[in-house]
Design a protein around this motif. Sequence first.
Motif, PDB file in Angstrom:
ATOM      1  N   GLY A 168      40.683   1.966 -10.291  1.00  0.00           N
ATOM      2  CA  GLY A 168      39.682   2.594  -9.508  1.00  0.00           C
ATOM      3  C   GLY A 168      40.447   3.495  -8.548  1.00  0.00           C
ATOM      4  N   TYR A 169      39.593   4.303  -7.444  1.00  0.00           N
ATOM      5  CA  TYR A 169      40.244   4.892  -6.503  1.00  0.00           C
ATOM      6  C   TYR A 169      41.205   4.147  -5.349  1.00  0.00           C
ATOM      7  N   LEU A 170      41.871   5.352  -4.818  1.00  0.00           N
ATOM      8  CA  LEU A 170      42.754   4.836  -3.628  1.00  0.00           C
ATOM      9  C   LEU A 170      41.560   4.766  -2.663  1.00  0.00           C
ATOM     10  N   PRO A 171      41.414   3.379  -1.777  1.00  0.00           N
ATOM     11  CA  PRO A 171      40.637   3.269  -0.738  1.00  0.00           C
ATOM     12  C   PRO A 171      40.935   4.232   0.456  1.00  0.00           C
ATOM     13  N   LYS A 172      39.929   4.508   1.180  1.00  0.00           N
ATOM     14  CA  LYS A 172      40.039   5.475   2.247  1.00  0.00           C
ATOM     15  C   LYS A 172      40.808   6.715   2.065  1.00  0.00           C
ATOM     16  N   SER A 173      40.384   7.343   1.097  1.00  0.00           N
ATOM     17  CA  SER A 173      41.101   8.714   0.594  1.00  0.00           C
ATOM     18  C   SER A 173      40.100   9.724   0.187  1.00  0.00           C
ATOM     19  N   PRO A 174      40.079  10.899   0.352  1.00  0.00           N
ATOM     20  CA  PRO A 174      39.284  11.905  -0.176  1.00  0.00           C
ATOM     21  C   PRO A 174      39.480  12.232  -1.528  1.00  0.00           C
ATOM     22  N   SER A 175      40.774  11.753  -2.056  1.00  0.00           N
ATOM     23  CA  SER A 175      41.029  11.894  -3.564  1.00  0.00           C
ATOM     24  C   SER A 175      40.125  11.200  -4.482  1.00  0.00           C
ATOM     25  N   LYS A 176      39.731  12.086  -5.518  1.00  0.00           N
ATOM     26  CA  LYS A 176      38.813  11.338  -6.838  1.00  0.00           C
ATOM     27  C   LYS A 176      39.803  10.901  -7.744  1.00  0.00           C
ATOM     28  N   ILE A 177      41.116  10.876  -7.733  1.00  0.00           N
ATOM     29  CA  ILE A 177      42.113  10.110  -8.665  1.00  0.00           C
ATOM     30  C   ILE A 177      42.028   9.051  -8.908  1.00  0.00           C
ATOM     31  N   LYS A 178      41.579   8.407 -10.055  1.00  0.00           N
ATOM     32  CA  LYS A 178      41.444   6.963 -10.165  1.00  0.00           C
ATOM     33  C   LYS A 178      42.025   6.512 -11.464  1.00  0.00           C
ATOM     34  N   THR A 179      42.155   5.381 -12.097  1.00  0.00           N
ATOM     35  CA  THR A 179      42.598   4.958 -13.174  1.00  0.00           C
ATOM     36  C   THR A 179      41.868   5.084 -14.158  1.00  0.00           C
ATOM     37  N   ASN A 180      42.228   5.461 -15.403  1.00  0.00           N
ATOM     38  CA  ASN A 180      41.499   5.776 -16.555  1.00  0.00           C
ATOM     39  C   ASN A 180      41.877   4.837 -17.831  1.00  0.00           C
ATOM     40  N   PRO A 181      40.746   4.498 -18.393  1.00  0.00           N
ATOM     41  CA  PRO A 181      41.042   3.476 -19.664  1.00  0.00           C
ATOM     42  C   PRO A 181      42.226   3.800 -20.414  1.00  0.00           C
ATOM     43  N   GLU A 182      42.569   5.219 -21.055  1.00  0.00           N
ATOM     44  CA  GLU A 182      43.454   5.442 -21.757  1.00  0.00           C
ATOM     45  C   GLU A 182      44.878   4.882 -21.293  1.00  0.00           C
ATOM     46  N   GLU A 183      45.175   5.390 -20.142  1.00  0.00           N
ATOM     47  CA  GLU A 183      46.540   5.059 -19.704  1.00  0.00           C
ATOM     48  C   GLU A 183      46.632   3.779 -19.186  1.00  0.00           C
ATOM     49  N   THR A 184      45.586   3.073 -18.714  1.00  0.00           N
ATOM     50  CA  THR A 184      45.611   1.666 -18.476  1.00  0.00           C
ATOM     51  C   THR A 184      45.793   0.561 -19.620  1.00  0.00           C
ATOM     52  N   ILE A 185      45.257   1.249 -20.940  1.00  0.00           N
ATOM     53  CA  ILE A 185      45.191   0.346 -21.969  1.00  0.00           C
ATOM     54  C   ILE A 185      46.854   0.670 -22.752  1.00  0.00           C
ATOM     55  N   ILE A 186      47.510   1.589 -22.563  1.00  0.00           N
ATOM     56  CA  ILE A 186      48.957   2.087 -23.051  1.00  0.00           C
ATOM     57  C   ILE A 186      49.598   1.241 -22.093  1.00  0.00           C
ATOM     58  N   SER A 187      49.489   1.130 -20.694  1.00  0.00           N
ATOM     59  CA  SER A 187      50.431   0.488 -19.768  1.00  0.00           C
ATOM     60  C   SER A 187      50.068  -0.990 -20.110  1.00  0.00           C
ATOM     61  N   LEU A 188      48.990  -1.612 -20.427  1.00  0.00           N
ATOM     62  CA  LEU A 188      48.728  -2.835 -20.622  1.00  0.00           C
ATOM     63  C   LEU A 188      49.709  -3.334 -21.896  1.00  0.00           C
ATOM     64  N   GLU A 189      49.664  -2.500 -22.974  1.00  0.00           N
ATOM     65  CA  GLU A 189      50.237  -2.912 -24.141  1.00  0.00           C
ATOM     66  C   GLU A 189      51.757  -3.171 -23.888  1.00  0.00           C
ATOM     67  N   LYS A 190      52.336  -1.970 -23.101  1.00  0.00           N
ATOM     68  CA  LYS A 190      53.678  -2.453 -22.825  1.00  0.00           C
ATOM     69  C   LYS A 190      54.074  -3.428 -21.922  1.00  0.00           C
ATOM     70  N   VAL A 191      52.950  -3.697 -20.871  1.00  0.00           N
ATOM     71  CA  VAL A 191      53.072  -4.999 -19.906  1.00  0.00           C
ATOM     72  C   VAL A 191      53.093  -6.228 -20.761  1.00  0.00           C
ATOM     73  N   LEU A 192      52.334  -6.407 -21.673  1.00  0.00           N
ATOM     74  CA  LEU A 192      52.286  -7.592 -22.563  1.00  0.00           C
ATOM     75  C   LEU A 192      53.591  -7.969 -23.375  1.00  0.00           C
ATOM     76  N   LYS A 193      54.174  -6.661 -23.823  1.00  0.00           N
ATOM     77  CA  LYS A 193      55.547  -6.806 -24.371  1.00  0.00           C
ATOM     78  C   LYS A 193      56.512  -7.445 -23.467  1.00  0.00           C
ATOM     79  N   LEU A 194      56.325  -6.982 -22.261  1.00  0.00           N
ATOM     80  CA  LEU A 194      57.284  -7.316 -21.404  1.00  0.00           C
ATOM     81  C   LEU A 194      57.343  -8.547 -20.723  1.00  0.00           C
ATOM     82  N   LEU A 195      56.155  -9.238 -21.017  1.00  0.00           N
ATOM     83  CA  LEU A 195      55.810 -10.376 -20.159  1.00  0.00           C
ATOM     84  C   LEU A 195      56.426 -11.860 -20.628  1.00  0.00           C
TER      85      LEU A 195
END
Length: 186
Positions: A100-127
Motif C-alpha cells: 500500500g501507501y506510505l502512511p502519513k505522506s501526501p504521496s500517492k505512491i503505492k505498491t503495485n501487483p505486477e512488481e509485487t509478484i515479480i518480487s515474490l517470485e524472486k523472494v521465494l527462490k531465495l528462501l
Amino acid sequence: MNFFNFVELSHFLIENYIKEESVVVDCTSGNGFDSLYLCNTLQGKGFLFSFDIQEEAIKRTKKLLDEKCSYSNFKLIQDSHSNINHYILEKIDFAIYNLGYLPKSPSKIKTNPEETIISLEKVLKLLNKKGIVVIVAYTGQDKSKERNQIFKYLEKINSKKFSIMNLKLINVNNYPPEVFIIQKNA
Ligand SMILES: C[S@@+](CC[C@H](N)C(=O)[O-])C[C@H]1O[C@@H](n2cnc3c(N)ncnc32)[C@H](O)[C@@H]1O
C-alpha cells in the motif's frame, strides 16, 4: 498479543520464527516499524535488508533505526523490491511485505501487483527451507486488485514446495486487510 491485529501477528511471527543469525528482508520499509522490530529481534547478529522506492520512506526508516535500534547490521536500499536479486545473493529466512501507501505522506505512491509478484517470485527462490514470507494486503485502497492478483499467483504454487495460508476477518464489512503467510517446505 492481539492476533486479529495483523501488524501484531506479523511481529509474533518474527519473534517466533527468526533466529539471531537469520537473514531477513523488509520489502516495504515505509515508516520503518517492521524494520525496527526485525532489527531488534536480530540482536546484532544476522542481517536485515530493507527496501522502499521512496526517499522519504528510507529517510524515516533510517531515523527510526538510528534512534531506536542499537545495532548496525542492516542495509537500507532505495529501490523496488522487484530488483531484490541485484542486492541479495545469499539465502534468506524471513521476508515481510506491508503493501500500500506510505502512511502519513501526501504521496500517492503505492505498491503495485505486477512488481509485487515479480518480487515474490524472486523472494521465494531465495528462501531457505522453513523460511517464511508474510504479506499484509490492504484491500480498500484499490478494491482488492493487488490482493486478488497475489491470491491468483499464490494459489497455483506447488503445495509440496510451499505451504500458503490466507487470513481475513470475515465479519467486518469495510475492506479489512488480509494476510498471506508462506512457508517453504522443501
Ligand atoms: C504500507 S507502507 C509500509 C509500512 C512499513 N512496513 C512500516 O512498518 O511502516 C508501503 C510502502 O511500500 C513502498 N513501495 C511501493 N512500491 C514499492 C516497491 N516496488 N518496492 C519497494 N517498496 C515499495 C511505498 O513507498 C510505501 O512506503
